[in-house]
Motif scaffolding. Sequence first.
Motif: not given
Length: 298
Positions: A140-149
């Motif tokens: 989930v954290a990886s998904t949120v990180h790359y959504r932000t990018l």
Amino acid sequence: MKRFERLEQIRRMDPFREASEIYRLTAAYEFPWDFTRALELALYRTYAVPSIGRLLAETAELTDRPQKRYDDTSLLLDAVVEHGFGSEQGRTAIRRINQMHRSYDISNDDMRYVLCTFVVMPKRWIDAYGWRRLSRHEIVASTVHYRTLGRHMGIKDIPESYEEFEACLDAYEEAHFGWDEGARRVSDATIDLMASWYPRPLASLLRASTLALLDEPLLRAFRYPAPSSATRALVRRAVRARGRAVRLLPPRRSPHFARQNREIRGYPNGYRLEELGTRPVPGVGGCPVRHIDPSAAE
């Protein structure tokens, strides 16, 4: 610190509010080698989409200057991981990425696909070869990180969840993977670059090992002969064995970022983030991803 203590720490964190910190712990402490390999494979996959691979061949960045392109991409993306989106270094890296990207006419669909590879390929690699599987918090954290990018890059219609990213990636590859002569040149240059990081007598072995790690759709798209089943099994067992060996080691006590990788060779005297990358003339040469909406970028 015990082997799974950092994972326990991650599970106590909020994967939405503390997404980038969780991603940093996972990428820089738990799986630095695996994330490097997985993100190399993620970028490599994009060449099999002819509209991306062809433009990369036309710009000649990966055929004429592969080491610089590899270094700059790794250092710019990892500056955000190391320092965060709100830091001066993170803002500089994103600004530099967007300055290059906004000049080249690649569709939002292609940009979104590239983003999908950053989310999906590390999970697939680590689940197959890592010393443990990724936890749900880390996914989930990886998904949120790359959504932000992706939002910083002005990409539209970004998937919401990991499962949506994965479905988007698989559907896009099924619809768009295909042969392109220029993309094959970029692929060959990339494999040659990776082989160049090791003693010359190992070059043919490294090339064979790389092909053994590719899946059938990639091999077909680039028209590489399929490795024998014995070669494929041997190589994949060896990478899995590495993961099992790492599991027996004590946990990493200090972070390892991309700038510390032995593969980064172009800046022995250091570098400045604002000077990395190309200074492309729009429509002539440079980067494969166009920044569509300048107002959305940092």
